[in-house]
Design a protein around this motif. Structure first.
Motif, mmCIF file in Angstrom:
data_model
loop_
_atom_site.group_PDB
_atom_site.id
_atom_site.type_symbol
_atom_site.label_atom_id
_atom_site.label_comp_id
_atom_site.label_asym_id
_atom_site.label_seq_id
_atom_site.Cartn_x
_atom_site.Cartn_y
_atom_site.Cartn_z
ATOM 1 N N ARG A 142 -3.048 1.158 1.168
ATOM 2 C CA ARG A 142 -2.911 0.172 0.516
ATOM 3 C C ARG A 142 -2.624 -1.285 0.701
ATOM 4 N NH1 ARG A 142 3.004 2.640 -2.019
ATOM 5 N NH2 ARG A 142 2.437 4.680 -2.064
ATOM 6 N N CYS A 143 -2.795 -1.244 2.040
ATOM 7 C CA CYS A 143 -2.784 -2.497 2.636
ATOM 8 C C CYS A 143 -3.941 -3.052 3.403
ATOM 9 C CB CYS A 143 -1.537 -2.571 4.103
ATOM 10 S SG CYS A 143 -0.176 -1.873 3.604
ATOM 11 N N PHE A 203 1.202 -8.812 -2.321
ATOM 12 C CA PHE A 203 1.672 -7.296 -2.567
ATOM 13 C C PHE A 203 3.307 -7.489 -2.803
ATOM 14 C CE2 PHE A 203 3.228 -3.514 -0.435
ATOM 15 C CZ PHE A 203 2.329 -2.496 -1.434
#
Length: 129
Positions: A34-35, A107
């Motif tokens: 996700r990063c 995020f």
């Protein structure tokens, strides 16, 4: 005999909880996907965000290769003594805008404590799984 079995069961459960608290680097690698669009953790290559190789123990806003790109908020947090230890990373990964108000990271955070522990275990792992 029952005490021996009970003691063994308690030790087994304690070990399982300790492993859970420490996180799982292999699972953390999966969560780190996700990063990965913005951060690299296996090399010192910067992307939109700074590389996270060796981030655990590093003062916030101090990766040399990214110095000209950090937000003033992140630089100020580092100057005020924010070091990316496990506790601070846990808070930041849960709610980046609350931990360092005004930072540039878009995020929203990770909601699962397990995911956070696993990502931290991945960031700490050397070599990475």
């Amino acid at each position: 005999m029952l005490r021996t079995v009970s003691s063994a069961g308690v030790l087994l459960l304690a070990g399982a909880f300790a492993a859970h608290a420490a996180g799982d680097a292999a699972l953390g690698k999966h969560v780190f996907n996700r990063c990965i669009a913005c951060h690299e953790a296996a090399t010192d290559r910067d992307k939109v965000g700074p590389h996270l190789l060796g981030v655990v123990g590093r003062t916030a806003g101090t990766a040399e290769s990214f110095l000209g790109h950090y937000s003033d908020a992140m630089k100020s947090a580092g100057a005020a003594g924010l070091v990316w230890d496990e506790a601070n990373l846990t808070e930041y990964l849960k709610a980046p805008k609350l931990k360092v108000p005004g930072n540039k990271m878009y995020f929203g955070g990770l909601s699962s404590d397990d995911d956070i522990a696993n990502v931290i275990a991945y960031l700490k792992a050397d070599p990475k799984p």
